[in-house]
Design a protein around this motif. Structure first.
Motif, PDB file in Angstrom:
ATOM      1  N   MET A   1      14.657  -5.729  -4.064  1.00 28.33           N
ATOM      2  CA  MET A   1      14.409  -4.301  -3.885  1.00 28.33           C
ATOM      3  C   MET A   1      12.943  -3.957  -4.155  1.00 28.33           C
ATOM      4  O   MET A   1      12.336  -3.148  -3.449  1.00 28.33           O
ATOM      5  CB  MET A   1      15.317  -3.496  -4.814  1.00 28.33           C
ATOM      6  CG  MET A   1      16.784  -3.539  -4.453  1.00 28.33           C
ATOM      7  SD  MET A   1      17.160  -2.480  -3.027  1.00 28.33           S
ATOM      8  CE  MET A   1      17.017  -0.859  -3.775  1.00 28.33           C
ATOM      9  N   LEU A   2      12.371  -4.591  -5.165  1.00 32.09           N
ATOM     10  CA  LEU A   2      10.972  -4.339  -5.499  1.00 32.09           C
ATOM     11  C   LEU A   2      10.054  -4.806  -4.375  1.00 32.09           C
ATOM     12  O   LEU A   2       9.085  -4.121  -4.016  1.00 32.09           O
ATOM     13  CB  LEU A   2      10.611  -5.043  -6.810  1.00 32.09           C
ATOM     14  CG  LEU A   2       9.167  -4.860  -7.299  1.00 32.09           C
ATOM     15  CD1 LEU A   2       8.866  -3.386  -7.530  1.00 32.09           C
ATOM     16  CD2 LEU A   2       8.940  -5.660  -8.581  1.00 32.09           C
ATOM     17  N   ILE A   3      10.346  -5.978  -3.804  1.00 33.96           N
ATOM     18  CA  ILE A   3       9.537  -6.492  -2.694  1.00 33.96           C
ATOM     19  C   ILE A   3       9.646  -5.568  -1.483  1.00 33.96           C
ATOM     20  O   ILE A   3       8.640  -5.240  -0.834  1.00 33.96           O
ATOM     21  CB  ILE A   3       9.978  -7.920  -2.330  1.00 33.96           C
ATOM     22  CG1 ILE A   3       9.635  -8.882  -3.468  1.00 33.96           C
ATOM     23  CG2 ILE A   3       9.321  -8.377  -1.028  1.00 33.96           C
ATOM     24  CD1 ILE A   3      10.195 -10.275  -3.284  1.00 33.96           C
ATOM     25  N   LEU A   4      10.868  -5.141  -1.176  1.00 37.56           N
ATOM     26  CA  LEU A   4      11.063  -4.237  -0.045  1.00 37.56           C
ATOM     27  C   LEU A   4      10.356  -2.902  -0.291  1.00 37.56           C
ATOM     28  O   LEU A   4       9.719  -2.354   0.613  1.00 37.56           O
ATOM     29  CB  LEU A   4      12.558  -4.008   0.191  1.00 37.56           C
ATOM     30  CG  LEU A   4      13.368  -5.220   0.660  1.00 37.56           C
ATOM     31  CD1 LEU A   4      14.852  -4.853   0.752  1.00 37.56           C
ATOM     32  CD2 LEU A   4      12.874  -5.728   2.004  1.00 37.56           C
TER      33      LEU A   4
ATOM     34  N   SER B   1      12.436 -13.766   7.587  1.00 36.72           N
ATOM     35  CA  SER B   1      13.129 -13.075   8.679  1.00 36.72           C
ATOM     36  C   SER B   1      13.617 -11.700   8.218  1.00 36.72           C
ATOM     37  O   SER B   1      13.525 -10.715   8.962  1.00 36.72           O
ATOM     38  CB  SER B   1      14.313 -13.919   9.164  1.00 36.72           C
ATOM     39  OG  SER B   1      15.228 -14.168   8.104  1.00 36.72           O
ATOM     40  N   GLN B   2      14.131 -11.628   6.976  1.00 32.40           N
ATOM     41  CA  GLN B   2      14.531 -10.342   6.413  1.00 32.40           C
ATOM     42  C   GLN B   2      13.346  -9.383   6.344  1.00 32.40           C
ATOM     43  O   GLN B   2      13.440  -8.214   6.735  1.00 32.40           O
ATOM     44  CB  GLN B   2      15.071 -10.518   4.983  1.00 32.40           C
ATOM     45  CG  GLN B   2      16.514 -10.975   4.865  1.00 32.40           C
ATOM     46  CD  GLN B   2      16.867 -11.130   3.391  1.00 32.40           C
ATOM     47  OE1 GLN B   2      16.531 -12.132   2.773  1.00 32.40           O
ATOM     48  NE2 GLN B   2      17.522 -10.129   2.839  1.00 32.40           N
ATOM     49  N   LEU B   3      12.241  -9.898   5.843  1.00 30.80           N
ATOM     50  CA  LEU B   3      11.062  -9.066   5.642  1.00 30.80           C
ATOM     51  C   LEU B   3      10.500  -8.575   6.975  1.00 30.80           C
ATOM     52  O   LEU B   3      10.073  -7.416   7.095  1.00 30.80           O
ATOM     53  CB  LEU B   3       9.997  -9.858   4.882  1.00 30.80           C
ATOM     54  CG  LEU B   3       8.891  -9.052   4.195  1.00 30.80           C
ATOM     55  CD1 LEU B   3       9.486  -8.060   3.209  1.00 30.80           C
ATOM     56  CD2 LEU B   3       7.928  -9.994   3.488  1.00 30.80           C
ATOM     57  N   ALA B   4      10.511  -9.467   7.983  1.00 30.78           N
ATOM     58  CA  ALA B   4      10.002  -9.081   9.301  1.00 30.78           C
ATOM     59  C   ALA B   4      10.863  -7.986   9.921  1.00 30.78           C
ATOM     60  O   ALA B   4      10.350  -7.000  10.469  1.00 30.78           O
ATOM     61  CB  ALA B   4       9.948 -10.300  10.217  1.00 30.78           C
ATOM     62  N   LEU B   5      12.174  -8.145   9.839  1.00 33.28           N
ATOM     63  CA  LEU B   5      13.085  -7.137  10.378  1.00 33.28           C
ATOM     64  C   LEU B   5      12.927  -5.819   9.636  1.00 33.28           C
ATOM     65  O   LEU B   5      12.909  -4.738  10.246  1.00 33.28           O
ATOM     66  CB  LEU B   5      14.522  -7.632  10.274  1.00 33.28           C
ATOM     67  CG  LEU B   5      15.608  -6.732  10.866  1.00 33.28           C
ATOM     68  CD1 LEU B   5      15.364  -6.503  12.347  1.00 33.28           C
ATOM     69  CD2 LEU B   5      16.990  -7.347  10.637  1.00 33.28           C
ATOM     70  N   PHE B   6      12.787  -5.901   8.317  1.00 36.75           N
ATOM     71  CA  PHE B   6      12.591  -4.701   7.510  1.00 36.75           C
ATOM     72  C   PHE B   6      11.293  -3.995   7.891  1.00 36.75           C
ATOM     73  O   PHE B   6      11.246  -2.758   7.991  1.00 36.75           O
ATOM     74  CB  PHE B   6      12.567  -5.083   6.031  1.00 36.75           C
ATOM     75  CG  PHE B   6      12.254  -3.941   5.110  1.00 36.75           C
ATOM     76  CD1 PHE B   6      13.240  -3.024   4.756  1.00 36.75           C
ATOM     77  CD2 PHE B   6      10.968  -3.779   4.596  1.00 36.75           C
ATOM     78  CE1 PHE B   6      12.947  -1.965   3.906  1.00 36.75           C
ATOM     79  CE2 PHE B   6      10.682  -2.721   3.748  1.00 36.75           C
ATOM     80  CZ  PHE B   6      11.671  -1.815   3.406  1.00 36.75           C
ATOM     81  N   ALA B   7      10.240  -4.767   8.122  1.00 38.41           N
ATOM     82  CA  ALA B   7       8.941  -4.181   8.471  1.00 38.41           C
ATOM     83  C   ALA B   7       9.009  -3.441   9.804  1.00 38.41           C
ATOM     84  O   ALA B   7       8.460  -2.345   9.954  1.00 38.41           O
ATOM     85  CB  ALA B   7       7.871  -5.272   8.513  1.00 38.41           C
ATOM     86  N   VAL B   8       9.677  -4.044  10.789  1.00 36.08           N
ATOM     87  CA  VAL B   8       9.804  -3.404  12.100  1.00 36.08           C
ATOM     88  C   VAL B   8      10.594  -2.107  12.002  1.00 36.08           C
ATOM     89  O   VAL B   8      10.185  -1.057  12.510  1.00 36.08           O
ATOM     90  CB  VAL B   8      10.474  -4.364  13.106  1.00 36.08           C
ATOM     91  CG1 VAL B   8      10.786  -3.633  14.411  1.00 36.08           C
ATOM     92  CG2 VAL B   8       9.575  -5.566  13.380  1.00 36.08           C
TER      93      VAL B   8
END
Length: 208
Positions: free
Chosen positions: A149-152, A5-12
């Motif tokens: 942070m690296l993943i983001l 969910s974090q990653l999806a929100l970050f991507a948008v």
């Protein structure tokens, strides 16, 4: 680890920001219109991969050090501005075709790729962006903040490459179409040089 969910929100959120008009996307468009699709794709790749450096800086705290010191921030900002203006000056002086072929085109793409990485790294506003934007999507409760942070950062690099790649292809086609016009090469090259010089001046302009 970062949750889905974090990653999806970050991507948008990142996608919206990537397509927001700014110096980096204007730089890619300028390269595409003035020098063709390959040059624009090289610029896009350079800007995207340059974000890995800012991710590393943010993880180890170098970005925080730069942005907490007005002197250090100003030095990096003026150096980046001068570099952009230098690239613009070289484009103003260039009389080459809009879309070079063969070995010349490959050499030019490598140069543009290196220039774009350096221009991105030397922009302290990107460092500020990483420090302000990324922590909003880091969950300290899940641990492994550097890994998060690296993943983001890696996700942002991929999204930037895809987004800027689309812009590069579209602007490259516009440049190819304009290149059919007699004398368009020099005029567009000079206009592109002026735009890059303007971006450099904008970066150096004092702000609160």
């Amino acid at each position: 680890m970062v949750s889905l969910s974090q990653l999806a929100l970050f991507a948008v959120a990142s996608t919206v920001l990537i397509f927001t008009p700014g110096p980096d996307i204007i730089y890619v468009m300028t390269r595409g219109v003035a020098q063709g699709r390959k040059a624009a794709l090289a610029a896009a790749a350079g800007f995207a991969l340059g974000n890995f450096a800012h991710t590393f800086f943010a993880i180890v705290g170098l970005s925080a050090l730069i942005t907490s010191s007005a002197t250090a921030f100003a030095c990096v900002r003026y150096a980046g501005a001068a570099y952009l203006m230098y690239i613009g000056y070289k484009m103003l002086r260039s009389r080459a075709s809009l879309v070079p072929d063969g070995a010349a085109g490959k050499l030019q793409s490598r140069v543009i790729f290196r220039q774009s990485i350096l221009a991105n790294i030397m922009n302290p506003k990107v460092a500020l962006f990483f420090l302000a934007f990324f922590p909003q999507f880091v969950d300290r409760g899940r641990g492994g903040v550097p890994l998060q942070m690296l993943i983001l950062g890696s996700t942002f690099v991929v999204l930037t490459m895809l987004g800027f790649g689309v812009v590069a292809l579209l602007s490259g086609e516009i440049g190819r179409w304009l290149d059919r016009s007699a004398g368009a090469g020099n005029r567009i090259g000079q206009a592109a040089g002026c735009i890059l010089i303007g971006l450099g001046l904008r970066l150096a302009w004092p702000e609160r």
